[in-house]
Design an enzyme around this catalytic site. Structure first.
Site, PDB file in Angstrom:
ATOM      1  N   PRO A  10       0.677  -0.638  -0.445  1.00  0.00           N
ATOM      2  CA  PRO A  10       0.134  -0.060   0.020  1.00  0.00           C
ATOM      3  C   PRO A  10       0.831   1.262  -0.173  1.00  0.00           C
ATOM      4  O   PRO A  10       1.898   1.431   0.680  1.00  0.00           O
ATOM      5  CB  PRO A  10      -0.680  -0.618   1.802  1.00  0.00           C
ATOM      6  CG  PRO A  10       0.000  -1.047   2.346  1.00  0.00           C
ATOM      7  CD  PRO A  10       0.200  -1.720   1.343  1.00  0.00           C
ATOM      8  N   ASN A  11       0.490   2.254  -0.571  1.00  0.00           N
ATOM      9  CA  ASN A  11       1.507   3.340  -0.691  1.00  0.00           C
ATOM     10  C   ASN A  11       2.050   3.739  -1.376  1.00  0.00           C
ATOM     11  O   ASN A  11       2.357   5.114  -2.083  1.00  0.00           O
ATOM     12  CB  ASN A  11       1.091   4.152   0.121  1.00  0.00           C
ATOM     13  CG  ASN A  11      -0.521   4.522   1.162  1.00  0.00           C
ATOM     14  OD1 ASN A  11      -1.261   4.729   0.434  1.00  0.00           O
ATOM     15  ND2 ASN A  11      -0.301   3.037   2.843  1.00  0.00           N
ATOM     16  N   ARG A  18       4.876  11.304  -2.727  1.00  0.00           N
ATOM     17  CA  ARG A  18       4.552  10.340  -1.229  1.00  0.00           C
ATOM     18  C   ARG A  18       6.169  11.228   0.090  1.00  0.00           C
ATOM     19  O   ARG A  18       6.595  10.434  -0.385  1.00  0.00           O
ATOM     20  CB  ARG A  18       4.435   9.832  -0.906  1.00  0.00           C
ATOM     21  CG  ARG A  18       3.637   9.369   0.106  1.00  0.00           C
ATOM     22  CD  ARG A  18       3.935   8.067   0.358  1.00  0.00           C
ATOM     23  NE  ARG A  18       3.487   7.549   2.555  1.00  0.00           N
ATOM     24  CZ  ARG A  18       3.430   6.605   2.510  1.00  0.00           C
ATOM     25  NH1 ARG A  18       3.933   5.363   1.670  1.00  0.00           N
ATOM     26  NH2 ARG A  18       3.515   5.647   3.701  1.00  0.00           N
ATOM     27  N   TYR A  23      10.743   9.156   1.141  1.00  0.00           N
ATOM     28  CA  TYR A  23      10.809   8.300   0.018  1.00  0.00           C
ATOM     29  C   TYR A  23      11.977   8.399  -1.010  1.00  0.00           C
ATOM     30  O   TYR A  23      11.413   8.067  -2.175  1.00  0.00           O
ATOM     31  CB  TYR A  23       9.296   8.267  -0.214  1.00  0.00           C
ATOM     32  CG  TYR A  23       8.964   7.635   0.867  1.00  0.00           C
ATOM     33  CD1 TYR A  23       9.343   5.982   1.285  1.00  0.00           C
ATOM     34  CD2 TYR A  23       7.347   8.423   1.428  1.00  0.00           C
ATOM     35  CE1 TYR A  23       8.751   5.195   2.234  1.00  0.00           C
ATOM     36  CE2 TYR A  23       7.292   7.298   2.617  1.00  0.00           C
ATOM     37  CZ  TYR A  23       7.745   6.087   3.134  1.00  0.00           C
ATOM     38  OH  TYR A  23       6.914   5.931   4.383  1.00  0.00           O
ATOM     39  N   ASN A  72       8.089  -5.503  -0.159  1.00  0.00           N
ATOM     40  CA  ASN A  72       7.684  -4.933   0.428  1.00  0.00           C
ATOM     41  C   ASN A  72       6.135  -4.179   0.288  1.00  0.00           C
ATOM     42  O   ASN A  72       5.913  -3.836  -0.181  1.00  0.00           O
ATOM     43  CB  ASN A  72       8.492  -3.320  -0.141  1.00  0.00           C
ATOM     44  CG  ASN A  72       7.623  -1.623   0.458  1.00  0.00           C
ATOM     45  OD1 ASN A  72       7.633  -1.079   1.642  1.00  0.00           O
ATOM     46  ND2 ASN A  72       9.219  -0.217   0.425  1.00  0.00           N
ATOM     47  N   ALA A  75       3.238  -0.730   4.996  1.00  0.00           N
ATOM     48  CA  ALA A  75       2.428  -0.608   6.751  1.00  0.00           C
ATOM     49  C   ALA A  75       1.781  -2.013   6.264  1.00  0.00           C
ATOM     50  O   ALA A  75       1.499  -2.243   7.451  1.00  0.00           O
ATOM     51  CB  ALA A  75       1.217   0.200   6.362  1.00  0.00           C
ATOM     52  N   HIS A  78       3.570  -4.035   8.812  1.00  0.00           N
ATOM     53  CA  HIS A  78       3.291  -4.193  10.749  1.00  0.00           C
ATOM     54  C   HIS A  78       1.830  -4.585  11.243  1.00  0.00           C
ATOM     55  O   HIS A  78       1.681  -4.895  12.549  1.00  0.00           O
ATOM     56  CB  HIS A  78       3.474  -2.903  11.175  1.00  0.00           C
ATOM     57  CG  HIS A  78       4.707  -2.441  10.576  1.00  0.00           C
ATOM     58  ND1 HIS A  78       5.607  -2.209  10.651  1.00  0.00           N
ATOM     59  CD2 HIS A  78       4.747  -1.183   9.468  1.00  0.00           C
ATOM     60  CE1 HIS A  78       7.318  -1.819   9.616  1.00  0.00           C
ATOM     61  NE2 HIS A  78       6.252  -1.460   9.247  1.00  0.00           N
ATOM     62  N   ASP A  85       1.808 -15.234   7.074  1.00  0.00           N
ATOM     63  CA  ASP A  85       1.881 -17.068   6.631  1.00  0.00           C
ATOM     64  C   ASP A  85       1.375 -17.426   4.947  1.00  0.00           C
ATOM     65  O   ASP A  85       1.980 -18.453   5.072  1.00  0.00           O
ATOM     66  CB  ASP A  85      -0.062 -17.046   7.555  1.00  0.00           C
ATOM     67  CG  ASP A  85      -0.200 -17.261   8.717  1.00  0.00           C
ATOM     68  OD1 ASP A  85       1.632 -17.371   9.660  1.00  0.00           O
ATOM     69  OD2 ASP A  85      -1.619 -16.960   9.465  1.00  0.00           O
ATOM     70  N   GLU A  96      12.345  -8.831   2.720  1.00  0.00           N
ATOM     71  CA  GLU A  96      11.989  -8.424   3.057  1.00  0.00           C
ATOM     72  C   GLU A  96      12.351  -6.651   2.608  1.00  0.00           C
ATOM     73  O   GLU A  96      13.425  -6.881   2.704  1.00  0.00           O
ATOM     74  CB  GLU A  96      11.350  -8.326   4.414  1.00  0.00           C
ATOM     75  CG  GLU A  96      10.449  -6.624   4.666  1.00  0.00           C
ATOM     76  CD  GLU A  96      10.714  -7.265   5.948  1.00  0.00           C
ATOM     77  OE1 GLU A  96       9.943  -6.603   7.360  1.00  0.00           O
ATOM     78  OE2 GLU A  96      10.910  -8.279   6.984  1.00  0.00           O
ATOM     79  N   HIS A  98      12.594  -1.846   2.815  1.00  0.00           N
ATOM     80  CA  HIS A  98      12.013  -1.278   3.072  1.00  0.00           C
ATOM     81  C   HIS A  98      13.216  -0.321   2.486  1.00  0.00           C
ATOM     82  O   HIS A  98      14.594   0.211   2.603  1.00  0.00           O
ATOM     83  CB  HIS A  98      11.857  -0.976   4.418  1.00  0.00           C
ATOM     84  CG  HIS A  98      10.809  -1.814   5.014  1.00  0.00           C
ATOM     85  ND1 HIS A  98       9.529  -1.671   4.979  1.00  0.00           N
ATOM     86  CD2 HIS A  98      11.382  -2.999   6.172  1.00  0.00           C
ATOM     87  CE1 HIS A  98       8.754  -2.857   5.166  1.00  0.00           C
ATOM     88  NE2 HIS A  98       9.717  -3.791   5.747  1.00  0.00           N
ATOM     89  N   ILE A  99      11.835   0.804   2.302  1.00  0.00           N
ATOM     90  CA  ILE A  99      13.351   2.044   2.312  1.00  0.00           C
ATOM     91  C   ILE A  99      13.461   2.825   2.635  1.00  0.00           C
ATOM     92  O   ILE A  99      15.105   3.525   2.967  1.00  0.00           O
ATOM     93  CB  ILE A  99      12.099   2.985   1.084  1.00  0.00           C
ATOM     94  CG1 ILE A  99      11.307   2.296  -0.531  1.00  0.00           C
ATOM     95  CG2 ILE A  99      12.639   4.891   0.584  1.00  0.00           C
ATOM     96  CD1 ILE A  99      10.516   3.143  -1.364  1.00  0.00           C
ATOM     97  N   SER A 100      12.906   2.972   4.036  1.00  0.00           N
ATOM     98  CA  SER A 100      13.203   3.874   5.518  1.00  0.00           C
ATOM     99  C   SER A 100      13.589   2.450   5.849  1.00  0.00           C
ATOM    100  O   SER A 100      13.138   1.892   5.946  1.00  0.00           O
ATOM    101  CB  SER A 100      11.834   4.829   5.557  1.00  0.00           C
ATOM    102  OG  SER A 100      11.802   3.860   6.207  1.00  0.00           O
ATOM    103  N   ARG A 105      11.979   5.133  13.004  1.00  0.00           N
ATOM    104  CA  ARG A 105      10.757   5.713  12.600  1.00  0.00           C
ATOM    105  C   ARG A 105       9.785   5.707  13.583  1.00  0.00           C
ATOM    106  O   ARG A 105      10.569   4.690  15.106  1.00  0.00           O
ATOM    107  CB  ARG A 105       9.891   4.801  11.604  1.00  0.00           C
ATOM    108  CG  ARG A 105      10.622   5.772  10.267  1.00  0.00           C
ATOM    109  CD  ARG A 105      10.109   6.030   9.019  1.00  0.00           C
ATOM    110  NE  ARG A 105       8.849   6.646   8.739  1.00  0.00           N
ATOM    111  CZ  ARG A 105       7.854   5.376   7.687  1.00  0.00           C
ATOM    112  NH1 ARG A 105       7.793   5.003   7.044  1.00  0.00           N
ATOM    113  NH2 ARG A 105       7.265   6.497   7.623  1.00  0.00           N
TER     114      ARG A 105
END
Length: 138
Positions: A10-11, A18, A23, A72, A75, A78, A85, A96, A98-100, A105
């Site tokens: 998402p996003n 954004r 990002y 990625n 959200a 988390h 699963d 996995e 993540h950009i940040s 955070r």
């Protein structure tokens, strides 16, 4: 030829628009063209959805026939026991990404339901996190 897929949650379709201070200003579509050029020896695909069930369906679809997944989950990392699963249930290894740096955070971003079932985790290197993940399958 290795067959890999990048799956964004998402996003992440808003990259380039954004929160550019977190990002960056490059859209993922433009970045994807760049990395495809850097890895001509890899069959590289891209999928993005804002819908949790669609991400799970895609993992099921590719999870027994691809050489690797770069995920990625945004959200959902988390919050989604279902995505965790799904990764546990497939054979294809998942990295996995993540950009940040999620540990720099909000505290709720420190928990991942994906990490326990992933081949590895790469975070905090901006868009280069994807390239590091691709490199782990070479």
């Amino acid at each position: 030829m290795k067959k890999l897929i990048i799956i964004n949650g998402p996003n992440l379709n808003l990259l380039g628009k954004r929160e550019p201070e977190i990002y960056g200003s490059l859209t993922f579509e433009d970045y994807f063209k760049e990395i495809k050029g850097k890895y001509p020896e890899v069959s590289l695909e891209y999928y993005q959805s804002n819908v949790e069930g669609e991400l799970i369906n895609k993992l099921h679809e590719v999870g027994f026939s691809y050489d690797g997944v770069v995920l990625n989950a945004g959200a959902y990392t988390h919050t989604s026991i279902g995505i965790g699963d799904a990764i546990k249930g497939i054979e294809t290894p998942v990295v996995e990404v993540h950009i940040s740096n999620t540990f720099g955070r909000e505290e709720f971003r420190h928990q991942s339901y994906i990490s326990p079932n992933a081949k590895g985790v790469i975070l905090g290197f901006g868009l280069q996190s994807y390239e590091l993940a691709i490199g782990s399958f070479m």
